[in-house]
Scaffold this motif. Structure first.
Motif, mmCIF file in Angstrom:
data_model
loop_
_atom_site.group_PDB
_atom_site.id
_atom_site.type_symbol
_atom_site.label_atom_id
_atom_site.label_comp_id
_atom_site.label_asym_id
_atom_site.label_seq_id
_atom_site.Cartn_x
_atom_site.Cartn_y
_atom_site.Cartn_z
ATOM 1 N N LEU A 79 0.828 -1.207 0.000
ATOM 2 C CA LEU A 79 0.000 0.000 0.000
ATOM 3 C C LEU A 79 0.863 1.258 0.000
ATOM 4 O O LEU A 79 0.565 2.220 -0.717
ATOM 5 C CB LEU A 79 -0.931 -0.005 1.209
ATOM 6 C CG LEU A 79 -1.869 1.177 1.342
ATOM 7 C CD1 LEU A 79 -2.873 1.189 0.184
ATOM 8 C CD2 LEU A 79 -2.600 1.124 2.666
ATOM 9 N N ILE A 80 1.924 1.252 0.751
ATOM 10 C CA ILE A 80 2.828 2.413 0.793
ATOM 11 C C ILE A 80 3.486 2.618 -0.567
ATOM 12 O O ILE A 80 3.561 3.749 -1.067
ATOM 13 C CB ILE A 80 3.882 2.238 1.911
ATOM 14 C CG1 ILE A 80 3.202 2.329 3.281
ATOM 15 C CG2 ILE A 80 5.001 3.260 1.778
ATOM 16 C CD1 ILE A 80 4.089 1.938 4.437
ATOM 17 N N ILE A 81 3.939 1.539 -1.188
ATOM 18 C CA ILE A 81 4.558 1.650 -2.516
ATOM 19 C C ILE A 81 3.548 2.139 -3.544
ATOM 20 O O ILE A 81 3.845 3.017 -4.361
ATOM 21 C CB ILE A 81 5.172 0.298 -2.932
ATOM 22 C CG1 ILE A 81 6.374 -0.013 -2.051
ATOM 23 C CG2 ILE A 81 5.572 0.301 -4.401
ATOM 24 C CD1 ILE A 81 6.915 -1.415 -2.219
ATOM 25 N N PHE A 82 2.330 1.600 -3.491
ATOM 26 C CA PHE A 82 1.283 2.023 -4.424
ATOM 27 C C PHE A 82 0.970 3.509 -4.262
ATOM 28 O O PHE A 82 0.870 4.244 -5.245
ATOM 29 C CB PHE A 82 0.017 1.193 -4.201
ATOM 30 C CG PHE A 82 -1.165 1.662 -4.995
ATOM 31 C CD1 PHE A 82 -1.253 1.393 -6.346
ATOM 32 C CD2 PHE A 82 -2.183 2.373 -4.389
ATOM 33 C CE1 PHE A 82 -2.333 1.832 -7.086
ATOM 34 C CE2 PHE A 82 -3.263 2.812 -5.109
ATOM 35 C CZ PHE A 82 -3.344 2.546 -6.473
ATOM 36 N N ALA A 83 0.838 3.962 -3.023
ATOM 37 C CA ALA A 83 0.528 5.371 -2.778
ATOM 38 C C ALA A 83 1.661 6.279 -3.246
ATOM 39 O O ALA A 83 1.414 7.343 -3.823
ATOM 40 C CB ALA A 83 0.249 5.588 -1.290
ATOM 41 N N ALA A 84 2.894 5.866 -3.032
ATOM 42 C CA ALA A 84 4.042 6.682 -3.453
ATOM 43 C C ALA A 84 4.104 6.770 -4.973
ATOM 44 O O ALA A 84 4.347 7.848 -5.524
ATOM 45 C CB ALA A 84 5.338 6.100 -2.900
ATOM 46 N N ARG A 85 3.878 5.664 -5.656
ATOM 47 C CA ARG A 85 3.914 5.694 -7.122
ATOM 48 C C ARG A 85 2.754 6.489 -7.690
ATOM 49 O O ARG A 85 2.919 7.205 -8.671
ATOM 50 C CB ARG A 85 3.905 4.276 -7.686
ATOM 51 C CG ARG A 85 5.203 3.574 -7.504
ATOM 52 C CD ARG A 85 5.208 2.287 -8.253
ATOM 53 N NE ARG A 85 6.518 1.673 -8.154
ATOM 54 C CZ ARG A 85 6.894 0.668 -8.880
ATOM 55 N NH1 ARG A 85 6.074 0.140 -9.758
ATOM 56 N NH2 ARG A 85 8.092 0.162 -8.738
#
Length: 81
Positions: free
Chosen positions: A34-40
Motif C-alpha cells: 500500500l505504501i509503494i502504491f501510494a508513493a507511485r
C-alpha cells in the motif's frame, strides 16, 4: 516425546490453532504494498503533462476548435514517429 506434553509446556496463545502466524507477514506485505502504491500514484500525478494531454485540455476548455485540435494532434503524432 509425547506431543501433548510438549504442547502443554507452551504458552496458552500457541494452542489456538494453526494459521494465525501467517496473518502477521500478510499484514506487513499488504502494508508495504500500500505504501509503494501510494508513493507511485503520487509520483504519477506530479508528472508533467504530455503535449497530447495539454492539447486535449485546451480542446475541452474550448480554446481551440475540433479542426485545429485534429490538425495539431496529427502534427504531434507524426513528430513522435
Amino acid at each position: 516425546m509425547n506431543t501433548a506434553l510438549i504442547l502443554s509446556a507452551l504458552p496458552a496463545h500457541y494452542g489456538h490453532g494453526p494459521g494465525w502466524f501467517i496473518l502477521i507477514p500478510i499484514f506487513w506485505i499488504l502494508l508495504i504494498g500500500l505504501i509503494i502504491f501510494a508513493a507511485r500514484r503520487r509520483h504519477w500525478q506530479q508528472a508533467p503533462a504530455g503535449a497530447e494531454s495539454v492539447l486535449r485540455e485546451r480542446y475541452a476548455r474550448g480554446e481551440i476548435d475540433e479542426t485545429e485540435y485534429r490538425q495539431r494532434l496529427e502534427v504531434l503524432r507524426t513528430k513522435l514517429k
